[in-house]
Design an enzyme around this catalytic site. Structure first.
Site: not given
Ligand code: SIN
Length: 540
Positions: A123, A239, A288, A350, A385
């Site tokens: 991610e 998010h 993010r 988020h 985060r």
């Molecule tokens: C996501 O799956 O994009 C969210 C996971 C997270 O907030 O750590």
């Protein structure tokens, strides 16, 4: 009726039934503590079950060449934009493998890799494939299922439909219990040597959020009223990709996990131009905060005539429906076939990176009061985060907190019953929720300035009245009010842009003046004020 009419007693009362709360309750039970869990909703109704991506963890013998706990620490510090506490980061990440092992022992089933071991994805902000997942994109649901089942097997008592209102304290200020309202609004006291807040975040400060309706900042408000400090509250993570379901979306918006980008999807605008090209070396897999801010900037320029959403093109992922069943179903329900069409997406609130100041063992500085999970600010997240570090934090800090409570009880530093002052329902400032959400979304989301933050303050002043907190709605609205005030106080003061805090009037990061976490405390009249900051501990 403002005085308690019923009571119960335990060694440890846990507020919240998400990953941190249930993990702590189970460990406390193993350690022989009498534990009682309270939740204002039903046991599985928290935010944990909505987590998609997974748990970020470097498992011994299973990681890629080049990956390591140190690399995971490094990625976390980079994402945290200079405000992480390096010791907390190292301790929590090092605890990951054991925490995942325990969780699997409790019944959680993670997706296997074809060649053996666990499947791993990537991610935003991660330099390696180290995010383990369950049910494709249903990791939170599986974690919650396993913990709820384990709690039931272990006969952990859970009071559903009971909202925590206030801490009960001794004359010297130690927490010795919790004032709650039962499902009929009748106040009662849960006497306890220790109270653990594991009550989640505050996404409901905003109109559009990935969080469920229970995420109203209750634990943060309760802790502040009990004399604890909060920090980093200005850093609310948006998010980058929740499903866009039309102008004026409200409440919980379906998440489109970052793992979709980890598996190759890209962000494009209405003309098909790549949103993240040239913005960051990691492009669509940038941290993010970078991606959310880039989308917001892109939308402000209204490329292709669309100014409130962009698109996530996942059409190149061959097994989309089986790899991401939750995302696939949400898209179909919204009339989008993600295998054939780009998914309309927009940023939404988020995760609260800040919260109640606590150490990695959950201790808050107020005797008897502990915090774990999203409500806590351990220093793991800093100003932003890293994806999939939150389930990890809940597992590790939940366990450590139960162990800390057991140790504190054994050392005799906690009240063992008796000595509590009498409790009455508190009076607190309560703003109108709809007005609050509107101004927070307009002026205190991504892209803030001094003028807009002042508008939020004025609107809150105009729509706020002191109320006795004698219903769930009032407790939640009071919590949102104090959380909003704390956030705008800290956001107005921080005259720079860093992590999730993006100022349009101070666009640069200012390490010379701002490598510190702002601390908020409450005045006796319930107003959040800034207190002595915490200097950053670790890499810039
Ligand atoms: C996501 O799956 O994009 C969210 C996971 C997270 O907030 O750590």
């Amino acid at each position: 009726m403002s005085t308690p009419l019923w009571e119960a007693r335990a060694d440890l009362v846990v507020v919240g039934t998400g990953v941190a709360g249930l993990t702590a309750a189970l460990r406390a039970r193993e350690l022989g503590l009498r534990v009682l869990v309270v939740t204002k909703a039903a046991i599985g109704d928290g935010n944990t079950r909505w987590a998609q991506g997974g748990v970020a963890v470097v498992l011994p013998g299973e990681h890629d060449a080049g990956d390591s706990v140190e690399a995971h620490v490094r990625d976390t510090l980079v994402a945290g934009a200079g405000l992480c506490d390096e010791d907390a980061v190292a301790a929590i990440i090092a605890g990951g493998p054991e925490a995942v092992r325990r969780l699997r022992e409790r019944g959680a089933v993670f997706d296997p890799a074809p060649g053996g071991g666990l499947a791993r994805t990537r991610e935003g902000g991660h330099s390696a494939f180290r995010v383990v997942h369950a049910g494709g994109d249903a990791t939170g649901a599986e974690v919650e299922r396993a913990l709820v089942a384990a709690a039931s097997d272990s006969r952990v008592p859970v009071l559903e439909g009971h909202i925590a209102v206030d801490a009960v304290r001794t004359p010297l200020g130690a927490v010795c219990g919790l004032l709650v309202l039962d499902g009929n609004g009748v106040p009662g006291v849960l006497g306890a040597s220790a109270v653990l807040l594991a009550s989640g975040g505050l996404g409901q400060l905003y109109q559009a959020t990935s969080n469920p309706e229970v995420a109203t900042g209750d634990g943060l408000a309760l802790a502040l009223r009990a004399g604890a400090a909060a920090a980093d509250v200005e850093f609310v993570q948006f998010h980058p990709t929740v499903l866009y379901t039309g102008r004026g979306a409200r409440g919980r918006c379906p998440l489109v996990t970052e793992a979709v980008r980890g598996e190759g999807a890209v962000l494009v605008d209405a003309t098909g131009a790549r949103v993240m090209r040239g913005v960051h070396p990691l492009e669509d897999l940038a941290p993010r905060d970078v991606v959310s801010a880039a989308i917001t900037r892109h939308l402000a320029d209204a490329p292709g005539g669309v100014d409130d959403h962009v698109f996530l093109d996942a059409t190149g992922i061959p097994d989309l429906a089986t790899r991401f069943p939750t995302v696939h179903a949400a898209c179909l329900a919204a009339g989008v076939d993600p295998s054939a069409q780009p998914i309309p997406v927009a940023p939404a609130a988020h995760f609260a990176c800040g919260g109640v100041v606590s150490d990695v063992d959950g201790r808050t500085g107020v005797t008897g009061l502990y915090a774990a999970g999203e409500v806590a600010r351990t220093g793991l997240h800093g100003a932003n985060r890293l994806a999939s570090n939150s389930l990890l934090e809940g597992l590790v800090v939940g366990t450590r907190t139960a162990e800390a409570v057991a140790a504190d009880l054994a050392m005799g530093v906690l009240a063992r019953g008796g000595g509590c002052a009498s409790a009455a329902l508190p009076v607190a400032p309560v703003a109108d929720r709809d007005s609050l959400q509107r101004v927070m979304s307009r002026y205190a989301a991504i892209g803030r300035d001094a003028e807009g933050l002042a508008v939020v303050g004025s609107v809150l002043d105009l729509s706020t009245a002191d109320r006795v907190l004698d219903t769930r709605q009032l407790v939640e609205d009071a919590a949102l009010t104090v959380a909003a005030r704390a956030l705008i106080a800290a956001a107005a003061e921080r005259t720079e842009s860093r992590g999730c805090h993006v100022r349009t009037d101070f666009t640069e990061r200012d390490d010379a003046n701002w490598r510190r976490s702002q601390v908020v405390r409450l005045t006796p009249t319930g107003q959040p004020v800034l207190a002595d900051p915490i200097a950053a501990r670790g890499a810039a």
